[in-house]
Scaffold this motif. Structure first.
Motif, PDB file in Angstrom:
ATOM      1  N   SER A  90     -20.722  35.073  22.009  1.00  0.00           N
ATOM      2  CA  SER A  90     -21.692  36.071  22.470  1.00  0.00           C
ATOM      3  C   SER A  90     -22.842  35.453  23.248  1.00  0.00           C
ATOM      4  CB  SER A  90     -22.240  36.845  21.265  1.00  0.00           C
ATOM      5  OG  SER A  90     -21.202  37.538  20.603  1.00  0.00           O
ATOM      6  N   GLY A  91     -22.781  34.146  23.479  1.00  0.00           N
ATOM      7  CA  GLY A  91     -23.735  33.512  24.377  1.00  0.00           C
ATOM      8  C   GLY A  91     -24.866  32.739  23.757  1.00  0.00           C
ATOM      9  N   ILE A  92     -24.838  32.508  22.453  1.00  0.00           N
ATOM     10  CA  ILE A  92     -25.907  31.731  21.816  1.00  0.00           C
ATOM     11  C   ILE A  92     -25.525  30.247  21.881  1.00  0.00           C
ATOM     12  CG2 ILE A  92     -27.136  31.271  19.658  1.00  0.00           C
ATOM     13  CD1 ILE A  92     -26.997  34.214  19.036  1.00  0.00           C
ATOM     14  N   THR A  93     -26.287  29.480  22.659  1.00  0.00           N
ATOM     15  CA  THR A  93     -25.899  28.094  22.930  1.00  0.00           C
ATOM     16  C   THR A  93     -26.027  27.203  21.706  1.00  0.00           C
ATOM     17  OG1 THR A  93     -28.133  27.654  23.770  1.00  0.00           O
ATOM     18  CG2 THR A  93     -26.445  28.226  25.376  1.00  0.00           C
ATOM     19  N   ASP A  94     -27.034  27.424  20.869  1.00  0.00           N
ATOM     20  CA  ASP A  94     -27.141  26.624  19.641  1.00  0.00           C
ATOM     21  C   ASP A  94     -25.907  26.823  18.772  1.00  0.00           C
ATOM     22  OD1 ASP A  94     -29.573  25.401  20.135  1.00  0.00           O
ATOM     23  OD2 ASP A  94     -30.754  26.956  19.149  1.00  0.00           O
ATOM     24  N   ALA A  95     -25.411  28.045  18.724  1.00  0.00           N
ATOM     25  CA  ALA A  95     -24.218  28.341  17.934  1.00  0.00           C
ATOM     26  C   ALA A  95     -23.000  27.611  18.507  1.00  0.00           C
ATOM     27  CB  ALA A  95     -23.965  29.844  17.901  1.00  0.00           C
ATOM     28  N   ALA A  96     -22.903  27.540  19.821  1.00  0.00           N
ATOM     29  CA  ALA A  96     -21.792  26.811  20.446  1.00  0.00           C
ATOM     30  C   ALA A  96     -21.863  25.333  20.100  1.00  0.00           C
ATOM     31  CB  ALA A  96     -21.824  27.006  21.958  1.00  0.00           C
ATOM     32  N   ALA A  97     -23.085  24.776  20.099  1.00  0.00           N
ATOM     33  CA  ALA A  97     -23.240  23.367  19.736  1.00  0.00           C
ATOM     34  C   ALA A  97     -22.814  23.140  18.296  1.00  0.00           C
ATOM     35  CB  ALA A  97     -24.684  22.924  19.949  1.00  0.00           C
ATOM     36  N   LEU A  98     -23.218  24.034  17.386  1.00  0.00           N
ATOM     37  CA  LEU A  98     -22.821  23.890  15.985  1.00  0.00           C
ATOM     38  C   LEU A  98     -21.316  24.053  15.818  1.00  0.00           C
ATOM     39  CD1 LEU A  98     -23.413  23.500  13.030  1.00  0.00           C
ATOM     40  CD2 LEU A  98     -23.950  25.941  12.853  1.00  0.00           C
ATOM     41  N   ALA A  99     -20.731  25.020  16.511  1.00  0.00           N
ATOM     42  CA  ALA A  99     -19.279  25.213  16.449  1.00  0.00           C
ATOM     43  C   ALA A  99     -18.563  23.942  16.893  1.00  0.00           C
ATOM     44  CB  ALA A  99     -18.861  26.399  17.303  1.00  0.00           C
ATOM     45  N   GLY A 100     -19.094  23.296  17.930  1.00  0.00           N
ATOM     46  CA  GLY A 100     -18.504  22.049  18.398  1.00  0.00           C
ATOM     47  C   GLY A 100     -18.608  20.946  17.372  1.00  0.00           C
ATOM     48  N   LEU A 101     -19.753  20.822  16.734  1.00  0.00           N
ATOM     49  CA  LEU A 101     -19.935  19.791  15.714  1.00  0.00           C
ATOM     50  C   LEU A 101     -18.987  20.009  14.544  1.00  0.00           C
ATOM     51  CD1 LEU A 101     -23.842  19.646  15.721  1.00  0.00           C
ATOM     52  CD2 LEU A 101     -22.320  17.811  16.442  1.00  0.00           C
ATOM     53  N   MET A 102     -18.816  21.258  14.145  1.00  0.00           N
ATOM     54  CA  MET A 102     -17.930  21.528  13.021  1.00  0.00           C
ATOM     55  C   MET A 102     -16.473  21.291  13.378  1.00  0.00           C
ATOM     56  SD  MET A 102     -19.714  24.750  11.059  1.00  0.00           S
ATOM     57  CE  MET A 102     -18.920  24.304   9.517  1.00  0.00           C
ATOM     58  N   ALA A 103     -16.089  21.638  14.601  1.00  0.00           N
ATOM     59  CA  ALA A 103     -14.719  21.368  15.040  1.00  0.00           C
ATOM     60  C   ALA A 103     -14.485  19.872  15.134  1.00  0.00           C
ATOM     61  CB  ALA A 103     -14.465  22.036  16.389  1.00  0.00           C
ATOM     62  N   ARG A 104     -15.488  19.148  15.600  1.00  0.00           N
ATOM     63  CA  ARG A 104     -15.357  17.692  15.695  1.00  0.00           C
ATOM     64  C   ARG A 104     -15.163  17.051  14.331  1.00  0.00           C
ATOM     65  NH1 ARG A 104     -20.745  14.464  16.495  1.00  0.00           N
ATOM     66  NH2 ARG A 104     -20.737  15.067  14.288  1.00  0.00           N
ATOM     67  N   ASP A 105     -15.941  17.526  13.345  1.00  0.00           N
ATOM     68  CA  ASP A 105     -15.937  16.893  12.025  1.00  0.00           C
ATOM     69  C   ASP A 105     -14.922  17.485  11.067  1.00  0.00           C
ATOM     70  OD1 ASP A 105     -18.010  15.313  12.919  1.00  0.00           O
ATOM     71  OD2 ASP A 105     -19.585  16.560  12.056  1.00  0.00           O
ATOM     72  N   GLY A 106     -14.221  18.550  11.480  1.00  0.00           N
ATOM     73  CA  GLY A 106     -13.243  19.157  10.594  1.00  0.00           C
ATOM     74  C   GLY A 106     -13.877  19.918   9.446  1.00  0.00           C
ATOM     75  N   ARG A 107     -15.031  20.521   9.688  1.00  0.00           N
ATOM     76  CA  ARG A 107     -15.672  21.331   8.650  1.00  0.00           C
ATOM     77  C   ARG A 107     -15.319  22.800   8.870  1.00  0.00           C
ATOM     78  NH1 ARG A 107     -21.776  19.004   7.490  1.00  0.00           N
ATOM     79  NH2 ARG A 107     -21.116  16.959   6.739  1.00  0.00           N
ATOM     80  N   GLY A 108     -14.827  23.423   7.814  1.00  0.00           N
ATOM     81  CA  GLY A 108     -14.436  24.823   7.918  1.00  0.00           C
ATOM     82  C   GLY A 108     -13.080  25.020   8.552  1.00  0.00           C
ATOM     83  N   GLY A 109     -12.332  23.951   8.682  1.00  0.00           N
ATOM     84  CA  GLY A 109     -11.013  24.019   9.312  1.00  0.00           C
ATOM     85  C   GLY A 109     -10.587  22.633   9.750  1.00  0.00           C
TER      86      GLY A 109
END
Length: 377
Positions: A90-109
């Protein structure tokens, strides 16, 4: 005393390692936007991120981002990642950064570098400093499938967006360039990071001043910045400052001051400093001589993988000076001292002579056993 006992190659590896972000570090402080009371309640597990009330007047995207943060500080990784991705779309850039960090670290999936890069790219479109820096780190992995290109361009954009660690990474990339003018830029970016309180920036600036990268050598400035890096708890800075005081580089020579800085670095568990601090103690430079304490520090540095410390420890073990004589242990350490931390051969005549003397004293079967077993007490 030689000021730096590390090879140029080893220093380059250490410098690169310093610039790496802790791979387990997620959700940087600049992304934590929840009010302190909400963070506190979430961390205490006082409410469920999915059902908790949110401030009035929020859009759906803002609510998703708010819940993502609540879930994250509650360590509900699945919810945090789901809500972060929803908010990011939906366009929130901080959320995109957090989503990237979690995907990188394997958190939540599952860990997914391609997904991480995608989320970081989304945030980077708005020049998000954290996302830009993370793209640089991913690009530096060299995975062509991510199609990120040269990490330097990401670090530059992140640095210009104000990310301090990116300033250091960009400075190091410029320092490695073969273009002379890049050295000048490297020094400027390292200084910018240093001036903003980055211990690594202080250390890298000192290194550049010390080596004359990007301008004339400035030993006095190098010593000042090494000390500032040390005061910011960087052991390597304390080590280099101590060696400069010992050699009288960048100012007056003072063994007591050298010994003080080397002790700080040694007690911070930096192996090269442990050997050099031990040598100050052994020689009585800057204070009383203490062979037993010197042997202790030689052993600490030896176990930490420093070749100079390994040779010094082998020497006192062979002599029985400050420690019980043990020729077999001495031989183990002198053999280990034949290669540096990168496995490159160490050319040290004193080490070679000690090894030869020990080989004359020890039976061949003992030598073979030691070589087969490797270094250690």
């Amino acid at each position: 005393m030689i000021r730096s006992v590390l090879t140029a190659a080893c220093l380059a590896v250490l410098s690169a390692a310093h610039a790496q972000e802790d791979p387990g570090a997620a959700f940087p402080d600049e992304l934590i936007l929840l009010p302190e009371d909400v963070q506190r309640d979430a961390q205490a597990g006082d409410f469920d991120a999915e059902t908790a009330e949110v401030p009035t007047g929020m859009t759906a995207a803002q609510e998703a981002w708010y819940r993502a943060q609540m879930a994250f500080v509650s360590e509900d990784w699945y919810l945090a990642r789901r809500y972060a991705e929803t908010a990011a779309v939906s366009g929130i850039t901080d959320a995109a950064a957090l989503a990237g960090l979690m995907a990188r670290d394997g958190r939540g999936g599952e860990a997914d570098m391609a997904a991480a890069a995608g989320w970081f790219r989304r945030a980077a479109e708005q020049d998000h400093p954290v996302a830009l820096y993370q793209l640089g780190l991913l690009a530096r992995l060299g995975d062509d499938s991510l199609d990120l290109g040269d990490p330097r361009r990401w670090f530059e954009r992140a640095a210009r967006a104000g990310h301090i660690d990116a300033m250091v990474a960009y400075a190091l990339a410029l320092k490695a360039s073969s273009v002379p003018q890049d050295g000048q830029s490297a020094r400027r970016w390292a200084e910018r990071a240093a001036q903003q309180g980055s211990a690594e920036g202080m250390y890298q600036l000192a290194q550049m001043l010390d080596a004359g990268v990007g301008g004339e050598r400035d030993a006095e400035g190098a010593r000042i910045w090494y000390e500032r890096a040390a005061e910011a708890n960087l052991a390597e800075g304390a080590f280099q400052a101590g060696m400069m005081w010992a050699d009288g580089e960048g100012g007056e020579q003072d063994d007591a001051e050298a010994r003080r800085w080397l002790r700080i670095a040694a007690e911070s568990n930096y192996p090269p400093a442990q050997g050099q601090y031990g040598l100050m103690l052994y020689q009585g430079r800057g204070g009383e001589a203490d062979a037993a304490l010197a042997a202790h520090w030689f052993g600490q540095g030896a176990r930490g993988g420093d070749a100079e410390s390994q040779f010094l420890y082998a020497f006192v073990l062979a002599q029985g000076d400050g420690v019980e004589q043990d020729l077999e242990a001495a031989y183990r350490w002198v053999v280990a001292a034949g290669a540096d931390a990168l496995g490159a051969p160490v050319h040290n005549r004193d080490r070679d002579r000690l090894q030869a003397a020990l080989e004359r004293a020890l039976p061949l079967e003992v030598q073979a056993r030691v070589r087969e077993a490797g270094a250690g007490d």
